[in-house]
Design a protein around this motif. Structure first.
Motif, short mmCIF file in Angstrom:
data_model
loop_
_atom_site.label_atom_id
_atom_site.label_comp_id
_atom_site.label_asym_id
_atom_site.label_seq_id
_atom_site.Cartn_x
_atom_site.Cartn_y
_atom_site.Cartn_z
N ALA A 61 -21.55 40.71 11.51
CA ALA A 61 -22.93 40.35 11.54
C ALA A 61 -23.97 40.17 10.48
N HIS A 62 -23.17 39.79 9.28
CA HIS A 62 -23.86 39.42 8.19
C HIS A 62 -22.50 38.92 7.31
N VAL A 63 -22.65 37.55 7.15
CA VAL A 63 -21.77 36.83 6.53
C VAL A 63 -22.30 35.70 5.58
N HIS A 64 -21.61 35.51 4.57
CA HIS A 64 -21.81 34.09 3.77
C HIS A 64 -20.41 33.45 3.45
N ALA A 65 -20.22 32.60 4.25
CA ALA A 65 -18.54 32.19 4.45
C ALA A 65 -18.30 31.34 3.13
N THR A 66 -19.20 30.68 2.69
CA THR A 66 -18.75 29.77 1.43
C THR A 66 -18.27 30.87 0.22
N ASP A 67 -19.37 31.71 0.14
CA ASP A 67 -19.28 32.75 -1.03
C ASP A 67 -18.07 33.62 -0.81
N THR A 68 -17.91 34.03 0.64
CA THR A 68 -16.91 34.91 0.96
C THR A 68 -15.43 34.14 0.43
N GLY A 69 -15.30 32.86 0.99
CA GLY A 69 -14.23 31.79 0.81
C GLY A 69 -13.89 31.84 -0.83
N LEU A 70 -14.94 31.63 -1.53
CA LEU A 70 -14.86 31.51 -2.95
C LEU A 70 -14.22 32.62 -3.65
#
Length: 308
Positions: A61-70
């Motif tokens: 329920a709480h994601v920052h996809a770009t930051d997570t991928g980096l």
């Protein structure tokens, strides 16, 4: 044979329809039966679960996809336990990067360190051989940055939360974060998003709530992520955190105008707005929004039929 049926048996299924169920049958991609092992129907394939728990797919329920991928493809600092270990990790990681690259790392938490001493901007410069360095704290509300990055963002010095040591919080942190993330190309950002979604899928996550906003990710980044779909990736639901921005959130394809609309900071950065001063600090943190602003934002959301 198309869509063969599969019987999963010997598991634990906490299902309201049958709390004692230990088996389920999947036919045509759907659960067609569940119950006790002894009552299980025939199937084309049988899988023994060995007592494993069976649940529906998860929703993050709480994601920052770009930051997570980096982070997944960058420098993971969650296991360092001292300033020395952090500097060694930065040095080893930077050695494999071009000279003009920005070192992006995440996850350090000095509360778990032996002495709690943080490296300063000069030490990060030396460890990264002069490269710009941005290392977000576990709370993501502050970061350690190198002198090279500070020099590239002179406006940060006038912003609240600035510290010449290189540990930046509040508005100063937002300035350097934008500069560090701005160094990442669009192609790298798309690749990072796909890395994050693939990782989520590998953990049994079927849907994610992306929390974007003008202080977190640009609009192209946000809408691009919402456009990623297909087999093997979770569904993406977007939330756009912009004060009184319900209309814009709707235009961007978001399902809500919130998610990461900062009311205050975070405990780990000593910026969460608390009623008494931090024992290891000199303030009560910082509140970004007033009660009146929150009220007006929620009224704006109601007027546009959006979640707040």
């Amino acid at each position: 044979m198309t869509n063969p049926s599969t019987l999963y048996r010997g598991g634990v299924l906490h299902c309201p329809a049958d709390p004692t169920a230990t088996a389920l049958l999947v036919s045509g991609g759907r659960i067609s039966w569940l119950g006790a092992d002894a009552e299980a129907p025939a199937a084309d394939r049988v899988v023994d679960l060995g007592g494993a728990l069976v649940t529906p797919a998860f929703v993050d329920a709480h994601v920052h996809a770009t930051d997570t991928g980096l982070v997944l493809s960058g420098l993971d600092l969650s296991r360092v336990r001292s300033a020395g270990e952090l500097l060694d990790a930065v040095s080893a990681f930077a050695a494999g990067l071009p000279g003009d690259a920005v070192v992006l790392g995440h996850g350090w938490d000095e509360s778990n360190w032996v002495d709690g001493r943080l490296p300063d901007a000069g030490e990060l410069d030396r460890a990264a051989s002069g490269r710009r360095v941005y290392l977000s704290q576990a709370s993501i509300h502050s970061a350690l940055v190198s002198g090279a990055l500070l020099a590239a963002c002179p406006e940060a010095a006038a912003a609240p939360g600035y510290d010449a040591s290189g540990w930046l919080r509040r508005d100063a942190h937002h300035v350097v974060r934008a500069a560090a993330q701005g160094s990442v190309t669009r192609a790298q950002r798309v690749a990072a998003q796909r890395v994050a979604l693939a990782h989520a899928a590998s953990l049994g996550i079927a849907a994610v709530h992306e929390c974007g906003g003008p202080e977190i990710s640009d609009e192209e980044d946000f809408t691009g992520l919402l456009g990623i779909s297909g087999a093997g990736v979770p569904e993406v639901y977007g939330y756009w955190g912009e004060l009184s921005g319900a209309a814009r959130a709707r235009e961007l394809g978001a399902v809500g105008a919130g998610g990461d609309l900062f009311a205050d900071g975070a405990l780990g950065s000593r910026t969460a707005h608390v009623s008494q001063a931090y024992r290891d600090g000199d303030s009560c943190g910082h509140g970004y929004l007033s009660a009146e602003q929150v009220r007006d934002h929620l009224l704006d959301c109601a007027a546009h039929g959006m979640q707040g």
